[in-house]
Design a protein around this motif. Structure first.
Motif, PDB file in Angstrom:
ATOM      1  N   SER A  36       1.459   4.816  -9.228  1.00  0.00           N
ATOM      2  CA  SER A  36       2.638   5.137  -8.431  1.00  0.00           C
ATOM      3  C   SER A  36       3.775   5.607  -9.321  1.00  0.00           C
ATOM      4  CB  SER A  36       3.089   3.907  -7.639  1.00  0.00           C
ATOM      5  OG  SER A  36       4.400   4.114  -7.113  1.00  0.00           O
ATOM      6  N   VAL A  37       4.415   6.694  -8.916  1.00  0.00           N
ATOM      7  CA  VAL A  37       5.511   7.252  -9.708  1.00  0.00           C
ATOM      8  C   VAL A  37       6.678   6.283  -9.850  1.00  0.00           C
ATOM      9  CG1 VAL A  37       4.916   9.627  -9.147  1.00  0.00           C
ATOM     10  CG2 VAL A  37       6.515   8.394  -7.664  1.00  0.00           C
ATOM     11  N   TRP A  38       6.817   5.347  -8.922  1.00  0.00           N
ATOM     12  CA  TRP A  38       7.993   4.474  -8.903  1.00  0.00           C
ATOM     13  C   TRP A  38       7.974   3.400  -9.978  1.00  0.00           C
ATOM     14  CZ3 TRP A  38      12.341   5.692  -6.495  1.00  0.00           C
ATOM     15  CH2 TRP A  38      12.271   6.711  -5.549  1.00  0.00           C
ATOM     16  N   PHE A  39       6.822   3.137 -10.586  1.00  0.00           N
ATOM     17  CA  PHE A  39       6.775   2.116 -11.631  1.00  0.00           C
ATOM     18  C   PHE A  39       7.640   2.501 -12.833  1.00  0.00           C
ATOM     19  CE2 PHE A  39       2.487   0.818  -9.784  1.00  0.00           C
ATOM     20  CZ  PHE A  39       2.992  -0.337  -9.203  1.00  0.00           C
ATOM     21  N   ASP A  40       7.617   3.766 -13.221  1.00  0.00           N
ATOM     22  CA  ASP A  40       8.447   4.190 -14.356  1.00  0.00           C
ATOM     23  C   ASP A  40       9.931   4.005 -14.068  1.00  0.00           C
ATOM     24  OD1 ASP A  40       6.569   4.854 -16.270  1.00  0.00           O
ATOM     25  OD2 ASP A  40       6.524   6.988 -15.780  1.00  0.00           O
ATOM     26  N   MET A  41      10.330   4.250 -12.846  1.00  0.00           N
ATOM     27  CA  MET A  41      11.751   4.137 -12.507  1.00  0.00           C
ATOM     28  C   MET A  41      12.243   2.697 -12.615  1.00  0.00           C
ATOM     29  SD  MET A  41      13.496   6.858 -11.989  1.00  0.00           S
ATOM     30  CE  MET A  41      14.860   6.285 -10.963  1.00  0.00           C
ATOM     31  N   VAL A  42      11.447   1.744 -12.155  1.00  0.00           N
ATOM     32  CA  VAL A  42      11.931   0.362 -12.206  1.00  0.00           C
ATOM     33  C   VAL A  42      11.926  -0.189 -13.632  1.00  0.00           C
ATOM     34  CG1 VAL A  42      11.352  -0.176  -9.817  1.00  0.00           C
ATOM     35  CG2 VAL A  42       9.677  -0.653 -11.595  1.00  0.00           C
ATOM     36  N   VAL A  43      11.001   0.301 -14.482  1.00  0.00           N
ATOM     37  CA  VAL A  43      11.040  -0.119 -15.886  1.00  0.00           C
ATOM     38  C   VAL A  43      12.306   0.424 -16.543  1.00  0.00           C
ATOM     39  CG1 VAL A  43       9.924   0.050 -18.136  1.00  0.00           C
ATOM     40  CG2 VAL A  43       8.539  -0.295 -16.092  1.00  0.00           C
ATOM     41  N   LEU A  44      12.585   1.683 -16.304  1.00  0.00           N
ATOM     42  CA  LEU A  44      13.760   2.308 -16.909  1.00  0.00           C
ATOM     43  C   LEU A  44      15.052   1.651 -16.450  1.00  0.00           C
ATOM     44  CD1 LEU A  44      15.103   4.676 -18.522  1.00  0.00           C
ATOM     45  CD2 LEU A  44      15.172   5.900 -16.335  1.00  0.00           C
ATOM     46  N   TYR A  88      11.402   1.797  -4.387  1.00  0.00           N
ATOM     47  CA  TYR A  88      11.902   1.268  -5.668  1.00  0.00           C
ATOM     48  C   TYR A  88      11.772  -0.251  -5.697  1.00  0.00           C
ATOM     49  CZ  TYR A  88      15.357   0.224  -9.348  1.00  0.00           C
ATOM     50  OH  TYR A  88      15.997  -0.253 -10.469  1.00  0.00           O
ATOM     51  N   LYS A  89      12.215  -0.915  -4.644  1.00  0.00           N
ATOM     52  CA  LYS A  89      12.139  -2.376  -4.588  1.00  0.00           C
ATOM     53  C   LYS A  89      10.688  -2.857  -4.546  1.00  0.00           C
ATOM     54  CE  LYS A  89      16.665  -2.921  -2.375  1.00  0.00           C
ATOM     55  NZ  LYS A  89      17.409  -3.325  -1.156  1.00  0.00           N
ATOM     56  N   MET A  90       9.840  -2.122  -3.812  1.00  0.00           N
ATOM     57  CA  MET A  90       8.416  -2.472  -3.782  1.00  0.00           C
ATOM     58  C   MET A  90       7.796  -2.387  -5.176  1.00  0.00           C
ATOM     59  SD  MET A  90       7.097  -0.477  -0.358  1.00  0.00           S
ATOM     60  CE  MET A  90       7.358  -1.151   1.295  1.00  0.00           C
ATOM     61  N   ALA A  91       8.139  -1.320  -5.892  1.00  0.00           N
ATOM     62  CA  ALA A  91       7.585  -1.135  -7.230  1.00  0.00           C
ATOM     63  C   ALA A  91       8.037  -2.247  -8.173  1.00  0.00           C
ATOM     64  CB  ALA A  91       7.984   0.235  -7.781  1.00  0.00           C
ATOM     65  N   TYR A  92       9.295  -2.624  -8.054  1.00  0.00           N
ATOM     66  CA  TYR A  92       9.803  -3.714  -8.897  1.00  0.00           C
ATOM     67  C   TYR A  92       9.067  -5.020  -8.589  1.00  0.00           C
ATOM     68  CZ  TYR A  92      12.748  -7.398 -10.731  1.00  0.00           C
ATOM     69  OH  TYR A  92      13.177  -8.520 -11.383  1.00  0.00           O
ATOM     70  N   LEU A  93       8.930  -5.337  -7.304  1.00  0.00           N
ATOM     71  CA  LEU A  93       8.259  -6.585  -6.930  1.00  0.00           C
ATOM     72  C   LEU A  93       6.797  -6.580  -7.374  1.00  0.00           C
ATOM     73  CD1 LEU A  93       9.707  -7.167  -3.344  1.00  0.00           C
ATOM     74  CD2 LEU A  93      10.235  -8.469  -5.415  1.00  0.00           C
ATOM     75  N   GLN A  94       6.093  -5.475  -7.128  1.00  0.00           N
ATOM     76  CA  GLN A  94       4.685  -5.400  -7.508  1.00  0.00           C
ATOM     77  C   GLN A  94       4.525  -5.562  -9.010  1.00  0.00           C
ATOM     78  OE1 GLN A  94       1.826  -5.066  -5.512  1.00  0.00           O
ATOM     79  NE2 GLN A  94       0.744  -5.428  -7.435  1.00  0.00           N
ATOM     80  N   ARG A  95       5.307  -4.836  -9.776  1.00  0.00           N
ATOM     81  CA  ARG A  95       5.191  -4.900 -11.231  1.00  0.00           C
ATOM     82  C   ARG A  95       5.578  -6.279 -11.761  1.00  0.00           C
ATOM     83  NH1 ARG A  95       7.540  -4.307 -16.153  1.00  0.00           N
ATOM     84  NH2 ARG A  95       6.440  -3.007 -17.654  1.00  0.00           N
ATOM     85  N   THR A  96       6.606  -6.878 -11.176  1.00  0.00           N
ATOM     86  CA  THR A  96       7.071  -8.185 -11.647  1.00  0.00           C
ATOM     87  C   THR A  96       6.054  -9.268 -11.317  1.00  0.00           C
ATOM     88  OG1 THR A  96       9.367  -7.484 -11.366  1.00  0.00           O
ATOM     89  CG2 THR A  96       8.967  -9.846 -11.531  1.00  0.00           C
ATOM     90  N   LEU A  97       5.451  -9.188 -10.144  1.00  0.00           N
ATOM     91  CA  LEU A  97       4.457 -10.190  -9.767  1.00  0.00           C
ATOM     92  C   LEU A  97       3.175 -10.039 -10.572  1.00  0.00           C
ATOM     93  CD1 LEU A  97       5.052 -10.159  -5.910  1.00  0.00           C
ATOM     94  CD2 LEU A  97       5.405 -12.122  -7.437  1.00  0.00           C
ATOM     95  N   GLU A  98       2.815  -8.813 -10.935  1.00  0.00           N
ATOM     96  CA  GLU A  98       1.551  -8.642 -11.655  1.00  0.00           C
ATOM     97  C   GLU A  98       1.695  -8.822 -13.159  1.00  0.00           C
ATOM     98  OE1 GLU A  98       1.020  -3.797 -12.067  1.00  0.00           O
ATOM     99  OE2 GLU A  98       0.629  -4.712 -10.130  1.00  0.00           O
ATOM    100  N   ARG A  99       2.890  -8.567 -13.741  1.00  0.00           N
ATOM    101  CA  ARG A  99       3.038  -8.695 -15.182  1.00  0.00           C
ATOM    102  C   ARG A  99       4.372  -9.300 -15.623  1.00  0.00           C
ATOM    103  NH1 ARG A  99      -0.913  -5.960 -18.299  1.00  0.00           N
ATOM    104  NH2 ARG A  99       0.048  -7.027 -20.063  1.00  0.00           N
ATOM    105  N   PRO A 136       0.819  -1.219   0.000  1.00  0.00           N
ATOM    106  CA  PRO A 136       0.000   0.000   0.000  1.00  0.00           C
ATOM    107  C   PRO A 136       0.852   1.268   0.000  1.00  0.00           C
ATOM    108  CG  PRO A 136      -0.104  -1.133   2.133  1.00  0.00           C
ATOM    109  CD  PRO A 136       0.562  -2.069   1.181  1.00  0.00           C
ATOM    110  N   GLU A 137       2.102   1.143   0.436  1.00  0.00           N
ATOM    111  CA  GLU A 137       2.994   2.313   0.487  1.00  0.00           C
ATOM    112  C   GLU A 137       3.195   2.942  -0.892  1.00  0.00           C
ATOM    113  OE1 GLU A 137       4.617  -0.566   3.701  1.00  0.00           O
ATOM    114  OE2 GLU A 137       3.654  -0.685   1.717  1.00  0.00           O
ATOM    115  N   LEU A 138       3.117   2.141  -1.948  1.00  0.00           N
ATOM    116  CA  LEU A 138       3.328   2.677  -3.293  1.00  0.00           C
ATOM    117  C   LEU A 138       2.297   3.749  -3.624  1.00  0.00           C
ATOM    118  CD1 LEU A 138       4.202  -0.584  -5.248  1.00  0.00           C
ATOM    119  CD2 LEU A 138       5.740   1.337  -4.787  1.00  0.00           C
ATOM    120  N   VAL A 139       1.032   3.493  -3.317  1.00  0.00           N
ATOM    121  CA  VAL A 139      -0.017   4.479  -3.566  1.00  0.00           C
ATOM    122  C   VAL A 139       0.041   5.592  -2.526  1.00  0.00           C
ATOM    123  CG1 VAL A 139      -2.517   4.833  -3.629  1.00  0.00           C
ATOM    124  CG2 VAL A 139      -1.506   2.829  -4.747  1.00  0.00           C
TER     125      VAL A 139
END
Length: 353
Positions: A253-261, A306-317, A209-212
């Motif tokens: 969440s703004v952090w999703f773009d950073m982990v993709v990049l 940053y790590k949360m965003a990576y884990l969330q994005r990786t687990l969902e897609r 939830p911290e991401l939002v």
């Protein structure tokens, strides 16, 4: 893909050259022999055109969106409805036409960073400020000030529909994992992670939830090197960045773009992985300092986000994508990288508990 002669005939019928001349501010002529198809899919087709003006020639991109199916609506509306807000981050749009069930967009040709230079970790410092500016200018209340612009077409990460979509993809990922554990090609890779991953997916779809809570903005959603462009790429001056291919844009969440990049490039670039911690730490530091310029700070530790965003994005897609590629007999180059990061960062952040 359209027949090129037929396409040029349509240009003449619709007086496209005259309309482009009006938009550009000088008379231009489309050179019929220089119409080149760069890419064609069910979703869209991309052409490069050459315009002739009084003393020289210059290229433009012409994109045909086949219909509002195939996820076209978001990108069309980025150019059509949000252009005045986002134009600093976009190629210049010269003309938008509706032709039967198609949308035609004529835009400035901008060079992808990929291919312009040998990209190194030091070059992130020239891209991240533009990402922070996009986020800073559309962050939370700044986004809401223009809510009438976004209403009805821009996906919102916290919406019911997007949550259902995450559940759908995670369920499909579990199915793929169940198939992978029986597949001789990858069963040995999957086996050490399989039990904990299945338990983890039962806790989804949202793990942090911290991401939002730490803020959302307009995010591009697919910031790999092919979608980042610049007219002048030099090592010693700020880059004038434009982003292309906005089909994955959303309010999230703004952090999703950073982990993709950053993180996906680290995954592919094995020659960088020895210094991966130093690279990601420096990138996060640059981003945080840039966001401060827009009055934005984070209550949760930025590297943790940053790590949360990576884990969330990786687990969902992300994991789904790599497994799907393998089953489609394409390379899933990031599978092992994803599995190791989910395990180590997941335990560090306590999502297995």
């Amino acid at each position: 893909m359209h027949d090129l002669k037929t396409l040029y005939h349509q240009f003449e019928q619709l007086k496209i050259a005259e309309k482009l001349s009006y938009s550009i501010g000088e008379k231009v002529i489309i050179v019929p022999s220089e119409i080149t198809c760069l890419k064609s899919t069910k979703r869209s087709s991309i052409y490069k055109l050459l315009l002739r003006r009084s003393n020289n020639y210059y290229p433009v991109i012409f994109k045909i969106y086949n219909s509002t199916a195939y996820k076209n609506e978001v990108e069309i509306n980025i150019y059509k409805k949000a252009y005045t807000i986002l134009k600093e981050f976009l190629p210049r749009i010269y003309l938008i036409e509706t032709v039967k069930n198609e949308t035609w967009i004529f835009m400035e040709f901008v060079n992808q960073i990929r291919g312009q230079l040998n990209f190194s970790p030091a070059h992130f410092q020239y891209i991240i400020p533009s990402i922070a500016k996009l986020h800073g200018q559309t962050f939370e209340n700044r986004f809401k000030k223009n809510k009438s612009v976004w209403k009805g077409w821009l996906p919102v990460y916290t919406s019911t529909s997007m949550k259902k979509n995450r559940v759908k993809y995670m369920n499909q990922t579990v199915d793929l994992l169940n198939a992978a554990i029986k597949d001789k090609r990858i069963s040995d890779i999957i086996k050490p992670y399989y039990p904990s991953l299945i338990k983890l997916y039962n806790k989804g779809p949202d793990f942090f939830p911290e991401l939002v809570e730490n803020g959302s903005s307009i995010t591009h959603g697919d910031l790999h090197m092919q979608n980042i462009c610049s007219k002048n790429v030099t090592q010693n001056t700020p880059w004038n960045i434009q982003f292309i291919d906005w089909e994955s844009a959303k309010y999230s969440s703004v952090w999703f773009d950073m982990v993709v990049l950053v993180e996906l490039l680290l995954g592919f670039r094995k020659d960088w992985q020895q210094n991966a911690e130093e690279i990601r730490t420096q990138c996060v530091k640059i981003y945080v300092n840039e966001m401060k310029k827009y009055g934005i700070t984070f209550t949760t530790d930025p590297m943790t986000l940053y790590k949360m965003a990576y884990l969330q994005r990786t687990l969902e897609r992300g994991l789904h994508t790599q497994l799907r590629r393998i089953f489609d007999n394409r390379e899933g180059e990031l599978l092992s990288y994803h599995l190791e990061k989910i395990s180590t960062w997941g335990r560090e952040l306590g999502i297995y508990e």
